[in-house]
Design a protein around this motif. Structure first.
Motif, PDB file in Angstrom:
ATOM      1  N   ILE A 222      -8.310   9.850   2.277  1.00 47.35           N
ATOM      2  CA  ILE A 222      -8.787   8.512   1.896  1.00 47.35           C
ATOM      3  C   ILE A 222      -7.771   7.456   2.327  1.00 47.35           C
ATOM      4  CG2 ILE A 222      -9.360   6.991  -0.043  1.00 47.35           C
ATOM      5  CD1 ILE A 222     -10.518   9.500  -1.444  1.00 47.35           C
ATOM      6  N   ASP A 223      -6.482   7.747   2.122  1.00 43.51           N
ATOM      7  CA  ASP A 223      -5.445   6.815   2.593  1.00 43.51           C
ATOM      8  C   ASP A 223      -5.532   6.634   4.104  1.00 43.51           C
ATOM      9  OD1 ASP A 223      -4.452   6.514   0.010  1.00 43.51           O
ATOM     10  OD2 ASP A 223      -2.867   8.015   0.279  1.00 43.51           O
ATOM     11  N   GLU A 224      -5.729   7.726   4.831  1.00 42.64           N
ATOM     12  CA  GLU A 224      -5.864   7.650   6.298  1.00 42.64           C
ATOM     13  C   GLU A 224      -7.047   6.756   6.670  1.00 42.64           C
ATOM     14  OE1 GLU A 224      -4.074   8.841   8.799  1.00 42.64           O
ATOM     15  OE2 GLU A 224      -2.704  10.167   7.746  1.00 42.64           O
TER      16      GLU A 224
ATOM     17  N   ALA B 167      -9.303   0.648  -7.275  1.00 38.29           N
ATOM     18  CA  ALA B 167      -8.667   1.875  -6.776  1.00 38.29           C
ATOM     19  C   ALA B 167      -8.127   1.661  -5.359  1.00 38.29           C
ATOM     20  CB  ALA B 167      -9.659   3.030  -6.802  1.00 38.29           C
ATOM     21  N   VAL B 168      -8.867   0.924  -4.542  1.00 35.96           N
ATOM     22  CA  VAL B 168      -8.403   0.618  -3.185  1.00 35.96           C
ATOM     23  C   VAL B 168      -7.152  -0.252  -3.256  1.00 35.96           C
ATOM     24  CG1 VAL B 168      -8.971  -0.670  -1.083  1.00 35.96           C
ATOM     25  CG2 VAL B 168     -10.625   0.923  -2.054  1.00 35.96           C
ATOM     26  N   ARG B 169      -7.164  -1.270  -4.113  1.00 37.80           N
ATOM     27  CA  ARG B 169      -5.993  -2.142  -4.254  1.00 37.80           C
ATOM     28  C   ARG B 169      -4.766  -1.335  -4.661  1.00 37.80           C
ATOM     29  NH1 ARG B 169      -3.332  -3.777  -8.174  1.00 37.80           N
ATOM     30  NH2 ARG B 169      -4.880  -3.260  -9.736  1.00 37.80           N
ATOM     31  N   GLN B 170      -4.931  -0.411  -5.608  1.00 42.54           N
ATOM     32  CA  GLN B 170      -3.811   0.414  -6.054  1.00 42.54           C
ATOM     33  C   GLN B 170      -3.285   1.300  -4.925  1.00 42.54           C
ATOM     34  OE1 GLN B 170      -5.327   2.475  -9.484  1.00 42.54           O
ATOM     35  NE2 GLN B 170      -5.052   0.696 -10.826  1.00 42.54           N
ATOM     36  N   ARG B 171      -4.195   1.847  -4.130  1.00 45.11           N
ATOM     37  CA  ARG B 171      -3.776   2.679  -3.002  1.00 45.11           C
ATOM     38  C   ARG B 171      -3.029   1.850  -1.956  1.00 45.11           C
ATOM     39  NH1 ARG B 171      -6.124   7.861  -1.661  1.00 45.11           N
ATOM     40  NH2 ARG B 171      -7.173   8.701  -3.487  1.00 45.11           N
TER      41      ARG B 171
END
Length: 154
Positions: A4-6, A33-37
């Motif tokens: 997901i990070d990739e 969740a995206v902001r936290q990642r």
């Protein structure tokens, strides 16, 4: 770093202005969740900055580029030269080289006069014994660095 990070990095590489909500839709996560990642990717150094990439044909102003090859008097104790180069905003790349030259410095500035002024400053720095300068006449290849999974290992 997981898949997901990739995917987030891949999407941001295509368009760094993609909203967290849109990224969340594309990777099947919430906006939060995206902001936290993204925050975590920044803290860990996978995202180290944001930049503007200009079209060669844009009317936002042409840049003059030059490569300055620098000979230092003492390769092992030349930290003062590196520190001074870090303070010049027009220095966009500085690499320590093997071989005859010690440093390769890439300059990008608004004018030939500014390049000349920076070159004079570099040539007069304590610890610099000589320089060789070449100007960029045209850019034939301009590839952004693409992160591959092996590049992203800590």
């Amino acid at each position: 770093m997981d898949a997901i990070d990739e995917k987030i990095l891949s999407e941001l590489s295509r368009n760094a202005r993609t909203s967290h909500a849109e990224l969340g839709h594309r990777v099947l996560l919430s906006r939060n969740a995206v902001r936290q990642r993204i925050d975590r990717l920044e803290r860990k150094g996978y995202i180290r900055g944001y930049t503007i990439v200009r079209d060669e044909d844009s009317d936002t102003g042409d840049f003059v580029s030059a490569l300055v090859l620098v000979y230092r008097q003492d390769r092992m104790r030349g930290g003062e030269v590196l520190a001074a180069l870090r303070r010049i905003p027009e220095v966009v790349i500085c690499e320590v080289l093997s071989g005859d030259f010690d440093l390769m410095v890439r300059l990008e500035a608004q004018s030939l006069e500014r390049i000349r002024g920076i070159w004079e400053d570099i040539a007069q720095m304590p610890g610099v014994s000589n320089t060789v300068t070449g100007f960029g006449l045209s850019r034939v290849i301009n590839r952004p660095r693409v992160m591959r999974s092996q590049d992203s290992e800590p």
